[in-house]
Design a protein around this motif. Structure first.
Motif, PDB file in Angstrom:
ATOM      1  N   ILE A 239      -8.836  12.429  83.047  1.00 31.36           N
ATOM      2  CA  ILE A 239      -9.954  11.559  82.172  1.00 31.36           C
ATOM      3  C   ILE A 239      -9.190  10.617  82.010  1.00 31.36           C
ATOM      4  N   GLY A 240     -10.408   9.684  82.108  1.00 34.28           N
ATOM      5  CA  GLY A 240      -9.523   8.249  81.752  1.00 34.28           C
ATOM      6  C   GLY A 240      -9.424   7.919  80.506  1.00 34.28           C
ATOM      7  N   PHE A 241      -8.878   6.555  79.955  1.00 34.15           N
ATOM      8  CA  PHE A 241      -8.582   6.276  78.643  1.00 34.15           C
ATOM      9  C   PHE A 241     -10.007   6.591  77.999  1.00 34.15           C
ATOM     10  N   GLY A 242     -11.060   5.725  78.640  1.00 31.36           N
ATOM     11  CA  GLY A 242     -12.952   5.610  78.232  1.00 31.36           C
ATOM     12  C   GLY A 242     -13.170   6.861  77.973  1.00 31.36           C
ATOM     13  N   GLY A 243     -12.923   8.061  78.904  1.00 27.32           N
ATOM     14  CA  GLY A 243     -13.125   9.264  78.681  1.00 27.32           C
ATOM     15  C   GLY A 243     -13.040   9.863  76.975  1.00 27.32           C
ATOM     16  N   LEU A 244     -12.048   9.829  76.320  1.00 28.53           N
ATOM     17  CA  LEU A 244     -11.652  10.553  75.368  1.00 28.53           C
ATOM     18  C   LEU A 244     -12.028   9.440  73.889  1.00 28.53           C
ATOM     19  N   VAL A 245     -11.965   8.134  75.060  1.00 28.49           N
ATOM     20  CA  VAL A 245     -12.773   7.413  73.154  1.00 28.49           C
ATOM     21  C   VAL A 245     -14.410   7.931  73.677  1.00 28.49           C
ATOM     22  N   GLY A 246     -15.015   8.521  73.737  1.00 28.72           N
ATOM     23  CA  GLY A 246     -16.275   8.577  74.358  1.00 28.72           C
ATOM     24  C   GLY A 246     -16.653   9.736  74.187  1.00 28.72           C
ATOM     25  N   VAL A 247     -15.834  11.093  74.678  1.00 26.37           N
ATOM     26  CA  VAL A 247     -16.447  12.141  73.736  1.00 26.37           C
ATOM     27  C   VAL A 247     -15.956  12.524  72.416  1.00 26.37           C
ATOM     28  N   VAL A 248     -14.881  11.958  72.067  1.00 29.90           N
ATOM     29  CA  VAL A 248     -14.499  11.579  70.740  1.00 29.90           C
ATOM     30  C   VAL A 248     -15.813  11.274  69.676  1.00 29.90           C
ATOM     31  N   ASP A 249     -16.120   9.529  70.052  1.00 30.29           N
ATOM     32  CA  ASP A 249     -17.494   9.327  69.456  1.00 30.29           C
ATOM     33  C   ASP A 249     -18.364  10.032  69.771  1.00 30.29           C
ATOM     34  N   ALA A 250     -18.414  10.896  70.642  1.00 32.39           N
ATOM     35  CA  ALA A 250     -19.939  11.219  70.948  1.00 32.39           C
ATOM     36  C   ALA A 250     -19.876  13.325  70.324  1.00 32.39           C
ATOM     37  N   CYS A 275      -4.283  14.317  56.742  1.00 34.30           N
ATOM     38  CA  CYS A 275      -5.221  14.739  57.332  1.00 34.30           C
ATOM     39  C   CYS A 275      -6.578  13.607  57.074  1.00 34.30           C
ATOM     40  N   GLN A 276      -7.037  13.598  57.903  1.00 35.86           N
ATOM     41  CA  GLN A 276      -7.896  12.561  58.219  1.00 35.86           C
ATOM     42  C   GLN A 276      -8.961  12.589  59.161  1.00 35.86           C
ATOM     43  N   GLU A 277     -10.117  11.522  58.910  1.00 31.13           N
ATOM     44  CA  GLU A 277     -11.025  11.377  60.213  1.00 31.13           C
ATOM     45  C   GLU A 277     -11.119  10.111  60.847  1.00 31.13           C
ATOM     46  N   VAL A 278     -10.679  10.854  62.206  1.00 29.01           N
ATOM     47  CA  VAL A 278     -10.807   9.333  63.230  1.00 29.01           C
ATOM     48  C   VAL A 278     -12.045   8.992  64.449  1.00 29.01           C
ATOM     49  N   ASP A 279     -12.039   7.860  64.964  1.00 28.17           N
ATOM     50  CA  ASP A 279     -13.450   7.620  65.852  1.00 28.17           C
ATOM     51  C   ASP A 279     -12.528   7.479  67.055  1.00 28.17           C
ATOM     52  N   GLY A 280     -12.867   7.099  68.303  1.00 28.42           N
ATOM     53  CA  GLY A 280     -12.666   7.185  69.582  1.00 28.42           C
ATOM     54  C   GLY A 280     -11.034   6.430  69.837  1.00 28.42           C
ATOM     55  N   ALA A 281     -11.683   5.499  68.772  1.00 31.58           N
ATOM     56  CA  ALA A 281     -10.538   4.167  69.822  1.00 31.58           C
ATOM     57  C   ALA A 281      -9.410   4.883  68.887  1.00 31.58           C
ATOM     58  N   TRP A 319     -23.018  22.660  65.743  1.00 29.51           N
ATOM     59  CA  TRP A 319     -23.436  21.626  65.291  1.00 29.51           C
ATOM     60  C   TRP A 319     -23.604  21.047  66.788  1.00 29.51           C
ATOM     61  N   SER A 320     -23.084  20.392  67.804  1.00 28.12           N
ATOM     62  CA  SER A 320     -22.848  19.910  68.968  1.00 28.12           C
ATOM     63  C   SER A 320     -23.731  20.330  69.535  1.00 28.12           C
ATOM     64  N   VAL A 325     -29.652  15.062  69.985  1.00 28.56           N
ATOM     65  CA  VAL A 325     -28.589  13.291  70.100  1.00 28.56           C
ATOM     66  C   VAL A 325     -27.046  14.097  70.181  1.00 28.56           C
ATOM     67  N   ARG A 326     -26.554  14.452  69.437  1.00 29.56           N
ATOM     68  CA  ARG A 326     -24.911  15.106  70.239  1.00 29.56           C
ATOM     69  C   ARG A 326     -24.664  15.783  71.056  1.00 29.56           C
ATOM     70  N   TRP A 327     -25.746  16.606  71.846  1.00 33.71           N
ATOM     71  CA  TRP A 327     -25.696  17.181  72.786  1.00 33.71           C
ATOM     72  C   TRP A 327     -25.527  16.621  74.409  1.00 33.71           C
ATOM     73  N   TRP A 328     -26.061  15.187  73.603  1.00 28.57           N
ATOM     74  CA  TRP A 328     -26.889  14.461  75.292  1.00 28.57           C
ATOM     75  C   TRP A 328     -25.511  13.524  75.069  1.00 28.57           C
ATOM     76  N   GLN A 329     -25.109  12.715  73.921  1.00 27.37           N
ATOM     77  CA  GLN A 329     -24.401  11.584  73.918  1.00 27.37           C
ATOM     78  C   GLN A 329     -22.652  12.234  74.448  1.00 27.37           C
ATOM     79  N   LEU A 330     -22.978  13.574  73.716  1.00 26.75           N
ATOM     80  CA  LEU A 330     -21.364  14.444  74.781  1.00 26.75           C
ATOM     81  C   LEU A 330     -22.093  14.731  76.687  1.00 26.75           C
TER      82      LEU A 330
END
Length: 406
Positions: A239-250, A275-281, A319-320, A325-330
């Motif tokens: 998995i590349g850098f962008g892959g982790l970001v994309g999956v987390v955001d998805a 504990c806190q919610e974070v985005d892909g970046a 929910w995924s 929409v989430r299933w498609w983005q993931l």
């Protein structure tokens, strides 16, 4: 008959009951001057008089009369419109429970087709990697061992994205994350290999393990790890850098729980304690940050395992699957930044993703010191139990969060 004559010598009174009083033969005058006239029908008081008969003009009265002299029968009225379809009980089609059952079944079938088709479409776009070394390898072992590599490859990232994600040099080809996942009859076990671990790299001497990827690609990295651990790598995931970001955001972000406030300039991380919610970046920065801690690389591998576990929980949440929409983005994030071994099929990839969410034992390879030098004796014991699929015998002193002995 008695009292009635037969017309031969009898009295004319014998037929008065037919012709009325008097006789038509002149024997006795009749009191009615028109004995054969039609007697009008007397209407009852209050009755509605009948309508007068319709009479056609003489020219039209017999128009169209057939040669036989008979008038044509009047045209039949048009048949009444058919009533709407109804069931045996007389109810409409949409009032039948069976109609709604069929509709629900149709929706479920279409949903299942969607759930299966989307991953298959994404899988056909995934790059495959020839990961198996040509040199001698360990024999086949029970269970399945996966090698998961988090590459710092910037391929696919624009200069703006590299700047936003603090990924630095676009030409870098190192492995920031190295994980060995074993599944079998015992507890699923995940072992982190610190990227700075000094190991013998075939053909290049002793060096940091993450440099093997840059020196000889995936086959040399696999060969180096198999030689050091005695484990046979069955499947490969990168998995590349962008892959982790994309999956987390998805999946709508993940939860991380840092034990202290972290502000790391190199990774761009700036998070508070707790504990806190974070985005892909932010999740990517959290999995890369290390210079804030005195045990740097050991702290980072713990954060990487935390991120992977959080992603797994979100990926397999109901929910995924229920959210189209989430299933498609993931699934759409997979082809751009994930690569799999050329022997890995969609079923094996699914098993790996499922296993990552069910890790029961998670640790760092046994270390002698914080500089990531391996504790050879303890490491051999740990990998020996994994190779024989006896992970239930792994003790706490062999499997620690930092790899250091307790």
């Amino acid at each position: 008959m008695a009292g009635r004559g037969n017309g031969t010598g009898g009295s004319g009174d014998d037929f008065d009951w037919v012709y009325g009083p008097g006789s038509s033969d002149g024997a006795r005058p009749s009191s009615d001057p028109e004995p054969t006239r039609r007697i009008p029908v007397q209407r009852r008081p209050g009755a509605t008089p009948p309508p007068p008969p319709t009479r056609l003009p003489p020219a039209e009265q017999y128009a169209g009369t057939p040669p036989s002299g008979r008038r044509p029968a009047p045209a039949s009225p048009p048949p009444p419109a058919a009533p709407p379809a109804r069931g045996p009980s007389g109810r409409g089609r949409w009032s039948r429970p069976r109609t709604y059952v069929r509709l629900v079944l149709l929706v479920l079938v279409l949903w299942l087709v969607f759930l299966v088709a989307v991953p298959l479409i994404a899988w056909n776009k995934v790059d495959k990697v020839d990961f198996e070394p040509s040199a001698d390898r360990p024999a086949q072992q029970p269970g399945t061992t996966y090698l998961l590599v988090g590459s710092d490859s910037r391929a696919g990232l624009s200069p703006e994205e590299r700047k936003r994600l603090h990924t630095g040099d676009a030409a870098s080809e190192l492995t920031d994350t190295i994980l060995l996942l074993h599944t079998g009859d015992g507890p699923t076990t995940l072992v982190s290999i610190p990227r700075d671990s000094p190991l013998d790299i075939p053909g290049f001497g002793r060096s940091k393990v993450n440099s093997a990827y840059a020196k000889g690609g995936t086959p040399l990295l696999v060969q180096t790890l198999e030689q050091a651990t005695g484990l046979r790598v069955d499947q490969y995931v990168e998995i590349g850098f962008g892959g982790l970001v994309g999956v987390v955001d998805a999946v709508g972000g993940i939860e991380i729980c840092p034990k202290q406030r972290i502000k790391d300039k190199d990774s761009g991380l700036n998070v508070k304690k707790g504990c806190q919610e974070v985005d892909g970046a932010t999740a990517l920065a959290y999995s890369r940050a290390r210079k804030y801690s005195p045990i740097s690389d050991l702290a980072r591998v713990q954060q990487q395992r935390e991120v992977i576990a959080a992603v797994g929980d979100k990926v397999l949440s109901p929910w995924s699957v229920l959210n189209p929409v989430r299933w498609w983005q993931l699934n759409g994030a997979v082809p751009d930044f994930f690569r799999f071994g050329d022997t890995t099929g969609p079923v094996a990839a699914g098993k790996w993703a499922l296993a990552m969410t069910k890790v029961e034992k998670s640790c760092t390879v046994p270390l002698a010191r914080a500089d990531t030098t391996w504790d050879t004796k303890r490491a051999q014991q740990l990998f020996g139990k994994i190779a024989s699929d006896r992970t239930d015998e792994i003790t706490d002193d062999l499997c620690t969060a930092t790899g250091l002995a307790r």
